[in-house]
Write an enzyme that holds these catalytic residues in place. Sequence first.
Site, PDB file in Angstrom:
ATOM      1  N   CYS A 171      68.950  -5.496  57.428  1.00 34.77           N
ATOM      2  CA  CYS A 171      68.237  -4.364  58.050  1.00 34.77           C
ATOM      3  C   CYS A 171      67.365  -4.802  59.226  1.00 34.77           C
ATOM      4  O   CYS A 171      66.893  -3.966  59.994  1.00 34.77           O
ATOM      5  CB  CYS A 171      67.408  -3.635  57.003  1.00 34.77           C
ATOM      6  SG  CYS A 171      68.446  -2.942  55.712  1.00 34.77           S
ATOM      7  N   ASN A 223      69.951   5.065  55.119  1.00 33.39           N
ATOM      8  CA  ASN A 223      69.728   3.707  55.623  1.00 33.39           C
ATOM      9  C   ASN A 223      71.046   3.165  56.182  1.00 33.39           C
ATOM     10  O   ASN A 223      71.948   2.832  55.425  1.00 33.39           O
ATOM     11  CB  ASN A 223      69.206   2.841  54.475  1.00 33.39           C
ATOM     12  CG  ASN A 223      68.905   1.417  54.898  1.00 33.39           C
ATOM     13  OD1 ASN A 223      69.237   0.989  55.997  1.00 33.39           O
ATOM     14  ND2 ASN A 223      68.285   0.664  54.006  1.00 33.39           N
ATOM     15  N   HIS A 263      62.245   0.793  60.508  1.00 33.00           N
ATOM     16  CA  HIS A 263      63.514   0.789  59.786  1.00 33.00           C
ATOM     17  C   HIS A 263      63.495   1.926  58.763  1.00 33.00           C
ATOM     18  O   HIS A 263      62.476   2.161  58.103  1.00 33.00           O
ATOM     19  CB  HIS A 263      63.712  -0.556  59.093  1.00 33.00           C
ATOM     20  CG  HIS A 263      64.902  -0.572  58.187  1.00 33.00           C
ATOM     21  ND1 HIS A 263      66.153  -0.156  58.601  1.00 33.00           N
ATOM     22  CD2 HIS A 263      65.035  -0.907  56.875  1.00 33.00           C
ATOM     23  CE1 HIS A 263      66.991  -0.258  57.593  1.00 33.00           C
ATOM     24  NE2 HIS A 263      66.344  -0.708  56.542  1.00 33.00           N
TER      25      HIS A 263
HETATM   26  O1  UT7 Z   1      66.802  -1.529  53.725  1.00 31.79           O
HETATM   27  C1  UT7 Z   1      66.773  -2.775  53.110  1.00 31.79           C
HETATM   28  C2  UT7 Z   1      65.705  -2.882  52.166  1.00 31.79           C
HETATM   29  N1  UT7 Z   1      65.854  -1.961  51.066  1.00 31.79           N
HETATM   30  C3  UT7 Z   1      64.823  -1.215  50.730  1.00 31.79           C
HETATM   31  O2  UT7 Z   1      63.810  -1.227  51.397  1.00 31.79           O
HETATM   32  C4  UT7 Z   1      64.922  -0.403  49.458  1.00 31.79           C
HETATM   33  C5  UT7 Z   1      63.661  -0.589  48.672  1.00 31.79           C
HETATM   34  N2  UT7 Z   1      63.674   0.076  47.386  1.00 31.79           N
HETATM   35  C6  UT7 Z   1      63.601   1.427  47.266  1.00 31.79           C
HETATM   36  O3  UT7 Z   1      63.623   2.148  48.239  1.00 31.79           O
HETATM   37  C7  UT7 Z   1      63.418   1.994  45.898  1.00 31.79           C
HETATM   38  O4  UT7 Z   1      63.136   0.961  44.989  1.00 31.79           O
HETATM   39  C8  UT7 Z   1      64.638   2.800  45.367  1.00 31.79           C
HETATM   40  C9  UT7 Z   1      64.801   4.075  46.164  1.00 31.79           C
HETATM   41  C10 UT7 Z   1      65.903   1.964  45.443  1.00 31.79           C
HETATM   42  C11 UT7 Z   1      64.398   3.198  43.907  1.00 31.79           C
HETATM   43  O5  UT7 Z   1      63.189   3.929  43.800  1.00 31.79           O
HETATM   44  P1  UT7 Z   1      62.094   3.516  42.727  1.00 31.79           P
HETATM   45  O6  UT7 Z   1      61.007   4.497  42.839  1.00 31.79           O
HETATM   46  O7  UT7 Z   1      61.745   2.080  42.950  1.00 31.79           O
HETATM   47  O8  UT7 Z   1      62.851   3.728  41.384  1.00 31.79           O
HETATM   48  P2  UT7 Z   1      63.083   2.697  40.192  1.00 31.79           P
HETATM   49  O9  UT7 Z   1      64.132   1.711  40.551  1.00 31.79           O
HETATM   50  O10 UT7 Z   1      61.753   2.186  39.747  1.00 31.79           O
HETATM   51  O11 UT7 Z   1      63.630   3.652  39.080  1.00 31.79           O
HETATM   52  C12 UT7 Z   1      62.820   4.679  38.486  1.00 31.79           C
HETATM   53  C13 UT7 Z   1      63.667   5.453  37.515  1.00 31.79           C
HETATM   54  C14 UT7 Z   1      64.460   4.578  36.547  1.00 31.79           C
HETATM   55  O12 UT7 Z   1      64.525   5.251  35.302  1.00 31.79           O
HETATM   56  P3  UT7 Z   1      63.545   4.815  34.085  1.00 31.79           P
HETATM   57  O13 UT7 Z   1      63.837   3.379  33.838  1.00 31.79           O
HETATM   58  O14 UT7 Z   1      62.157   5.051  34.617  1.00 31.79           O
HETATM   59  O15 UT7 Z   1      63.948   5.740  32.997  1.00 31.79           O
HETATM   60  C15 UT7 Z   1      65.823   4.543  37.162  1.00 31.79           C
HETATM   61  O16 UT7 Z   1      66.836   4.316  36.209  1.00 31.79           O
HETATM   62  O17 UT7 Z   1      64.632   6.235  38.213  1.00 31.79           O
HETATM   63  C16 UT7 Z   1      65.948   5.937  37.738  1.00 31.79           C
HETATM   64  N3  UT7 Z   1      66.874   6.029  38.846  1.00 31.79           N
HETATM   65  C17 UT7 Z   1      67.425   7.173  39.243  1.00 31.79           C
HETATM   66  N4  UT7 Z   1      67.348   8.422  38.767  1.00 31.79           N
HETATM   67  C18 UT7 Z   1      68.040   9.377  39.410  1.00 31.79           C
HETATM   68  C19 UT7 Z   1      67.278   5.034  39.681  1.00 31.79           C
HETATM   69  N5  UT7 Z   1      68.102   5.529  40.623  1.00 31.79           N
HETATM   70  C20 UT7 Z   1      68.223   6.852  40.365  1.00 31.79           C
HETATM   71  C21 UT7 Z   1      68.928   7.900  40.972  1.00 31.79           C
HETATM   72  N6  UT7 Z   1      68.797   9.143  40.471  1.00 31.79           N
HETATM   73  N7  UT7 Z   1      69.693   7.723  42.067  1.00 31.79           N
END
Ligand code: UT7
Length: 329
Positions: A114, A284, A254
């Site tokens: 990225c 992204n 970004h």
């Molecule tokens: O561009 C290169 C660099 N990349 C980035 O900058 C990405 C950085 N990371 C992020 O943007 C975020 O971490 C994500 C968008 C990928 C995920 O968001 P988050 O708020 O960190 O969610 P999480 O991984 O902590 O997951 C929270 C909950 C989990 O459920 P439990 O364990 O709390 O029951 C996940 O299983 O949300 C669940 N979950 C989803 N639910 C619905 C994860 N993905 C999804 C989904 N839809 N697509």
Amino acid sequence: MGKVTAAITGVNGYVPDYVLSNEELAKIVDTTDEWITTRTGIKERRIQKEGASSDMAVEAVNGLLAKMNLDPMEIDLVIVGTVTPDHPFPSTSNIICDKVGMKNAWGFDLIAACSGFIYALSTGAQFIETGKYKKVLVIGVDKMSSIIDYEDRTTCIIFGDGCGVVLLEPNEEGLGVQDFILRADGSGREFLIQPAGGSANPPTIETVENRLHYVKQEGKSVFKFAVTNMAEVSAEIMEKNNLTSDDVDWLVPHQANLRIIDATANRMGLPAEKVMINIEKYGNTTAGTLPLCLWDYEKQLKKGDTLILSAFGGGFTWGAVYLKWAYNA
Ligand code: UT7
């Protein structure tokens, strides 16, 4: 003669026609429009159904050359930031030069995920500043749909396909790239990686069966590093150049997650109206996000505007570029 700086003198972009909405994704994986919108800010992304990264770049480059009334033979150098090259080799730059007819140019691909565009922009600027070249194309392109697992809801909701390109030319009015800070920390490589397909894990039936050719991301860890480092490096380049928040006209961040963008803008003391955002419509696009922002906002930019471009991505790689916009659209 004044000092020669490298100015962006034109920008263009290309996104495929196919729109993959949150609603459509919710039919493929267990997710909702509400979850995606509140956690990332993304509403839809574009998907290239046919063709390769080079084909998107050819559209963007041909459009730029037409817009600027340039002959392909005038281009000296083509640097392509991408993690989705057409092939491991030859380089996508070679292929784009051939397809567009830039027969006097040479070039190379640069892998910084990225951060690909800011790495490539800073590199391209050096060839202008030394006086070696007069016309350098810097391209950020990624066909993320070619390496995304549409069974993995934690990654497939984020990424999309797209391409942006800028032309760099010498400037003697002090406009263009003023400074950059680029960083890398390879110890973060496991958090965001395409594990197979390279020399570490050449393709085998097992790598395919284990879905190792797709992007793997530990979202939470990447998020923490991204928030901290993108905000820090953006503030650092302001301090280094004695810029206050009033001096900065635009943050070009970004587009990975709206929450990361907000944190960066807050750390820089910038109000929302100074922040370029198009994540809701493209998601992204990896190396594509920054030039696609410049393309979308080109008409609002004025000669002399102060821009800070900043990015964070796989590697880890991150950084910021301080530039002065060189033209009125
Ligand atoms: O561009 C290169 C660099 N990349 C980035 O900058 C990405 C950085 N990371 C992020 O943007 C975020 O971490 C994500 C968008 C990928 C995920 O968001 P988050 O708020 O960190 O969610 P999480 O991984 O902590 O997951 C929270 C909950 C989990 O459920 P439990 O364990 O709390 O029951 C996940 O299983 O949300 C669940 N979950 C989803 N639910 C619905 C994860 N993905 C999804 C989904 N839809 N697509």
